[in-house]
Design a protein around this motif. Structure first.
Motif, mmCIF file in Angstrom:
data_model
loop_
_atom_site.group_PDB
_atom_site.id
_atom_site.type_symbol
_atom_site.label_atom_id
_atom_site.label_comp_id
_atom_site.label_asym_id
_atom_site.label_seq_id
_atom_site.Cartn_x
_atom_site.Cartn_y
_atom_site.Cartn_z
ATOM 1 N N MET A 63 0.854 -1.170 0.000
ATOM 2 C CA MET A 63 0.000 0.000 0.000
ATOM 3 C C MET A 63 0.900 1.233 0.000
ATOM 4 O O MET A 63 1.856 1.304 0.747
ATOM 5 C CB MET A 63 -0.904 -0.017 1.226
ATOM 6 N N PRO A 64 0.574 2.250 -0.809
ATOM 7 C CA PRO A 64 1.424 3.442 -0.878
ATOM 8 C C PRO A 64 1.304 4.278 0.385
ATOM 9 O O PRO A 64 0.279 4.287 1.050
ATOM 10 C CB PRO A 64 0.870 4.182 -2.089
ATOM 11 N N GLU A 65 2.358 4.971 0.690
ATOM 12 C CA GLU A 65 2.361 5.880 1.829
ATOM 13 C C GLU A 65 1.789 7.223 1.389
ATOM 14 O O GLU A 65 1.599 7.487 0.214
ATOM 15 C CB GLU A 65 3.786 6.059 2.344
ATOM 16 N N ARG A 66 1.560 8.099 2.346
ATOM 17 C CA ARG A 66 1.065 9.429 2.031
ATOM 18 C C ARG A 66 2.138 10.241 1.318
ATOM 19 O O ARG A 66 3.322 10.041 1.519
ATOM 20 C CB ARG A 66 0.653 10.129 3.302
ATOM 21 N N ILE A 69 -13.463 11.560 -9.474
ATOM 22 C CA ILE A 69 -12.187 12.044 -8.949
ATOM 23 C C ILE A 69 -11.314 12.433 -10.137
ATOM 24 O O ILE A 69 -10.905 11.589 -10.924
ATOM 25 C CB ILE A 69 -11.489 10.966 -8.101
ATOM 26 N N HIS A 70 -11.049 13.721 -10.258
ATOM 27 C CA HIS A 70 -10.213 14.232 -11.341
ATOM 28 C C HIS A 70 -8.787 14.351 -10.815
ATOM 29 O O HIS A 70 -8.544 15.045 -9.829
ATOM 30 C CB HIS A 70 -10.737 15.582 -11.824
ATOM 31 N N PRO A 71 -7.843 13.676 -11.451
ATOM 32 C CA PRO A 71 -6.477 13.613 -10.917
ATOM 33 C C PRO A 71 -5.785 14.967 -10.907
ATOM 34 O O PRO A 71 -6.255 15.935 -11.496
ATOM 35 C CB PRO A 71 -5.773 12.638 -11.861
ATOM 36 N N ARG A 99 3.445 11.111 -14.885
ATOM 37 C CA ARG A 99 2.936 9.749 -14.791
ATOM 38 C C ARG A 99 1.490 9.733 -15.240
ATOM 39 O O ARG A 99 0.804 10.761 -15.243
ATOM 40 C CB ARG A 99 3.062 9.216 -13.371
ATOM 41 N N VAL A 100 1.031 8.581 -15.622
ATOM 42 C CA VAL A 100 -0.340 8.439 -16.085
ATOM 43 C C VAL A 100 -1.230 8.237 -14.862
ATOM 44 O O VAL A 100 -1.092 7.248 -14.137
ATOM 45 C CB VAL A 100 -0.490 7.245 -17.052
ATOM 46 N N VAL A 101 -2.113 9.196 -14.636
ATOM 47 C CA VAL A 101 -3.071 9.102 -13.540
ATOM 48 C C VAL A 101 -4.460 9.264 -14.153
ATOM 49 O O VAL A 101 -4.863 10.369 -14.489
ATOM 50 C CB VAL A 101 -2.830 10.190 -12.467
ATOM 51 N N PRO A 102 -5.184 8.171 -14.320
ATOM 52 C CA PRO A 102 -6.481 8.254 -14.993
ATOM 53 C C PRO A 102 -7.566 8.872 -14.103
ATOM 54 O O PRO A 102 -7.475 8.868 -12.881
ATOM 55 C CB PRO A 102 -6.802 6.801 -15.316
ATOM 56 N N TYR A 103 -8.593 9.360 -14.766
ATOM 57 C CA TYR A 103 -9.809 9.841 -14.116
ATOM 58 C C TYR A 103 -10.500 8.620 -13.509
ATOM 59 O O TYR A 103 -10.554 7.565 -14.132
ATOM 60 C CB TYR A 103 -10.650 10.527 -15.196
ATOM 61 N N LEU A 121 -10.119 2.259 -3.991
ATOM 62 C CA LEU A 121 -9.610 2.302 -5.365
ATOM 63 C C LEU A 121 -8.518 1.262 -5.602
ATOM 64 O O LEU A 121 -8.066 1.087 -6.722
ATOM 65 C CB LEU A 121 -9.064 3.694 -5.693
ATOM 66 N N GLY A 122 -8.078 0.608 -4.552
ATOM 67 C CA GLY A 122 -7.049 -0.408 -4.697
ATOM 68 C C GLY A 122 -5.672 0.135 -4.380
ATOM 69 O O GLY A 122 -5.507 1.140 -3.690
ATOM 70 N N SER A 123 -4.655 -0.508 -4.923
ATOM 71 C CA SER A 123 -3.279 -0.168 -4.577
ATOM 72 C C SER A 123 -2.852 1.199 -5.111
ATOM 73 O O SER A 123 -1.825 1.712 -4.716
ATOM 74 C CB SER A 123 -2.331 -1.237 -5.108
ATOM 75 N N GLN A 124 -3.656 1.807 -5.982
ATOM 76 C CA GLN A 124 -3.296 3.109 -6.546
ATOM 77 C C GLN A 124 -3.957 4.272 -5.808
ATOM 78 O O GLN A 124 -3.928 5.399 -6.288
ATOM 79 C CB GLN A 124 -3.681 3.159 -8.017
ATOM 80 N N TRP A 125 -4.519 4.030 -4.650
ATOM 81 C CA TRP A 125 -5.253 5.093 -3.975
ATOM 82 C C TRP A 125 -4.377 6.295 -3.646
ATOM 83 O O TRP A 125 -4.857 7.425 -3.618
ATOM 84 C CB TRP A 125 -5.927 4.576 -2.708
#
Length: 190
Positions: free
Chosen positions: A1-4, A121-123, A135-139, A173-177
């Protein structure tokens, strides 16, 4: 899981914390008075809202408007003009009371009898980031079924509780939250 995110904007990305975008959207839905408190019309509209019933006066006092009834009546009649500090107190009390008054209505509308509300959620904005660092951050969209913690924290003005509640929801949202901790905007309707 990503950190803040610790060093947001280091390479030029722009955005706001997700919970701040949620609070701004809830403020929009609350329908605050649009005229600024510095104008006579805006001040009178807020004072009428805060003094129309004994319950409203009590709520305004608990929200921080501590002037006497005599002073309030002088402001309402136009006999005196509040100081800048008192204008800020009127605005703060108005927003606090209004949030409290519409929280239950918004909660019912957002929960929609257990069906929830779709949140867009708009990146974050990467237009100022150099190409190799982008980086690619999708809507993304997310359906939130239980708004209680979000609306309660917003109504109380508790920024940390709102942040925690928002983080709990975006972990769905999963591991990309972590990519959605900072956003351009968050959209939903009630």
């Amino acid at each position: 899981m990503p950190e803040r995110t610790i060093d947001f904007g280091k390479y030029g990305a722009r955005g706001v914390k997700g919970h701040q975008a949620v609070a701004a959207r809830l403020d929009d839905l609350a329908g605050f008075i649009a005229t600024p408190v510095t104008t006579n019309r805006g001040l009178l509209a807020r004072l009428h809202y805060l003094t129309r019933t004994p319950h409203a006066r009590a709520a305004a006092r608990s929200a921080g408007l501590t002037v006497t009834d005599r002073t309030l009546n002088a402001w309402l009649k136009g006999g005196r003009r509040p100081t800048r500090a008192n204008l800020d107190a009127v605005e703060t009390a108005y927003r606090t009371v209004r949030r409290h008054n519409v929280a239950r209505y918004l909660l019912r509308r957002l929960n929609r009898q257990g069906r929830g509300t779709r949140v867009e959620i708009h990146p974050l904005d990467q237009s100022h980031v150099l190409r190799p660092r982008q980086r690619v951050v999708p809507y993304r969209t997310l359906n939130i079924r239980h708004w209680e913690r979000l609306v309660d924290a917003w109504a109380a003005g508790d920024d940390q509780a709102l942040d925690n509640a928002w983080t709990d929801h975006i972990t769905d949202l999963g591991s990309q939250w972590g990519q959605y901790e900072y956003v351009t905007t968050v959209g939903f309707a009630a």
